[in-house]
Design a protein around this motif. Structure first.
Motif, short mmCIF file in Angstrom:
data_model
loop_
_atom_site.label_atom_id
_atom_site.label_comp_id
_atom_site.label_asym_id
_atom_site.label_seq_id
_atom_site.Cartn_x
_atom_site.Cartn_y
_atom_site.Cartn_z
N ALA A 1 0.99 -1.37 -0.34
CA ALA A 1 0.00 0.03 -0.04
C ALA A 1 0.93 1.39 -0.15
O ALA A 1 0.67 2.17 -0.77
N ARG A 2 1.84 1.19 0.83
CA ARG A 2 2.75 2.57 0.97
C ARG A 2 3.47 2.61 -0.52
O ARG A 2 3.97 3.60 -0.80
N LEU A 3 3.89 1.48 -1.20
CA LEU A 3 4.53 1.67 -2.40
C LEU A 3 3.48 2.25 -3.39
O LEU A 3 3.95 3.15 -4.32
N ALA A 4 2.28 1.76 -3.33
CA ALA A 4 1.40 2.23 -4.30
C ALA A 4 1.26 3.72 -4.04
O ALA A 4 0.99 4.68 -4.89
N ASP B 1 -0.65 5.72 -6.85
CA ASP B 1 -1.71 4.80 -7.51
C ASP B 1 -2.74 4.55 -6.26
O ASP B 1 -2.81 3.62 -5.48
N ASN B 2 -3.59 5.56 -6.37
CA ASN B 2 -4.65 5.42 -5.12
C ASN B 2 -5.69 4.22 -4.95
O ASN B 2 -5.66 3.65 -3.82
N ALA B 3 -5.92 3.76 -6.36
CA ALA B 3 -7.08 2.63 -6.04
C ALA B 3 -6.21 1.42 -5.52
O ALA B 3 -6.63 0.62 -4.77
N ALA B 4 -4.75 1.21 -6.04
CA ALA B 4 -4.13 0.17 -5.53
C ALA B 4 -3.78 0.31 -4.23
O ALA B 4 -3.71 -0.74 -3.41
N CYS B 5 -3.60 1.21 -3.73
CA CYS B 5 -3.24 1.63 -2.16
C CYS B 5 -4.40 1.23 -1.43
O CYS B 5 -4.12 0.82 -0.46
N LEU B 6 -5.50 1.67 -1.96
CA LEU B 6 -6.89 1.29 -1.10
C LEU B 6 -6.99 -0.16 -1.01
O LEU B 6 -7.40 -0.70 0.26
N ARG B 7 -6.72 -0.71 -2.32
CA ARG B 7 -6.85 -2.10 -2.13
C ARG B 7 -6.18 -3.00 -1.05
O ARG B 7 -6.44 -3.97 -0.30
N HIS B 8 -4.89 -2.42 -1.37
CA HIS B 8 -3.71 -2.97 -0.19
C HIS B 8 -4.17 -2.86 1.29
O HIS B 8 -3.96 -3.75 2.13
N TYR B 9 -4.42 -1.80 1.40
CA TYR B 9 -4.69 -1.20 2.71
C TYR B 9 -6.07 -2.06 3.42
O TYR B 9 -6.07 -2.45 4.42
N ALA B 10 -7.02 -2.37 2.48
CA ALA B 10 -8.16 -3.04 2.80
C ALA B 10 -7.71 -4.55 3.27
O ALA B 10 -8.19 -4.98 4.43
#
Length: 317
Positions: A4-7, A12-21
């Motif tokens: 998430a932090r790499l995204a 890349d906000n969408a990938a960031c949110l997916r990884h955090y979820a």
């Protein structure tokens, strides 16, 4: 969390949110409360500041509340984030109370940066309510501890001190007094504390001050410098867009100003930023009036008045 932090660093906000979820789900299953809170706060930041999805951000923060029980540092960080969100929505009554508690707890824990963050936003809220002396006193109380603070802490304080001096009536002396701290913040964010979004915000504030002092050339240069950074922060992009629109209107480029104010209003409506909805609708009405489109201008002014009414209903009694 690492993905998430790499995204996040790539924008890349969408990938960031997916990884955090996913990370939050795994952390909750593992009972890792501290890491869960950290990832939740980061997720709320992306939703609020990068994407303008304010209600979703609020939902994330509310869901974190049970996980900070018995954790004073986690509770402080949650309160500071929630108070910031409440302030951005114009809910000053809630923001002042939330941030007052956060400031008190930060002082008790010896966390200067968090205390400064809470008090700086409280000062901004107080100024918006016309309580200038209280706001000035809050900021002045931070001056001494800031002398030995880390560069990023000092940069944030200078930025907020400059912004505070810009609020209220357009007193030229007070506006000019904002320039030095804003310039210090800009220089620190460009070098000792490299933060593109904060640097873009410093340029936006410098542009706003210059425009209100009648120096349109300097204002335009500052807006262009801020836009060149391509900061991923949605709120900073909205502020730069508003300044761009105002400069176009001042230059007589009324169609260009109309398009920019309409875009500002659209973004602000989607994000729930009532103050910027008001600013966009008011600017749209001014541009339409200059274009002699009376009916459309009246509709825009009505929309601005409705937004202003919503703001007033949120003010403390």
């Amino acid at each position: 969390g690492v993905r998430a932090r790499l995204a996040f660093s790539r924008g890349d906000n969408a990938a960031c949110l997916r990884h955090y979820a996913r990370s939050m789900r795994l952390l909750q299953e593992a009972g890792a409360r501290s890491e869960l809170v950290s990832d939740g706060l980061a997720r709320a930041f992306v939703l609020h500041r990068r994407m303008g999805r304010v209600e979703e951000a609020r939902g994330v923060l509310e869901a974190l509340a049970p996980h900070v029980e018995g954790d004073p540092v986690g509770a402080l960080r949650l309160a500071l984030t929630l108070g910031t969100l409440q302030h951005s929505l114009g809910d000053l009554r809630s923001a002042l109370e939330t941030l007052r508690r956060a400031s008190r707890d930060a002082e008790r824990l010896g966390m200067l940066m968090e205390r400064a963050g809470a008090d700086e936003i409280r000062a901004d809220a107080l100024l918006r309510l016309g309580r200038v002396e209280e706001a000035d006193a809050l900021m002045e109380a931070l001056a001494e501890p800031m002398r030995d603070a880390a560069p990023c802490t000092r940069a944030t304080w200078y930025a907020n001190l400059g912004h505070q001096r810009m609020l209220g009536e357009d007193d030229p002396a007070r506006l000019r007094s904002a320039l030095a701290p804003l310039e210090r913040a800009r220089d620190l964010f460009a070098d000792a504390c490299p933060r593109p979004a904060s640097l873009a915000n410093a340029w936006a504030n410098l542009a706003d001050a210059a425009l209100r002092l009648g120096d349109e050339e300097t204002a335009r240069e500052a807006v262009e410098a801020g836009k060149a950074l391509e900061a991923p922060d949605a709120t900073v992009r909205a502020w730069l867009l508003a300044l761009d629109a105002e400069l176009a209107l001042e230059a007589g480029a009324h169609e260009e100003a109309l398009a920019r104010y309409a875009e500002l209003e659209r973004r602000a409506s989607a994000a729930g930023w009532t103050r910027e909805v008001w600013r966009g609708a008011l600017g749209r009405g001014r541009a339409l009036a200059e274009l002699e489109r009376g009916d459309a201008a009246r509709e825009a002014f009505d929309a601005a008045e409705a937004a202003l009414d919503r703001l007033y209903r949120r003010l403390p009694l």
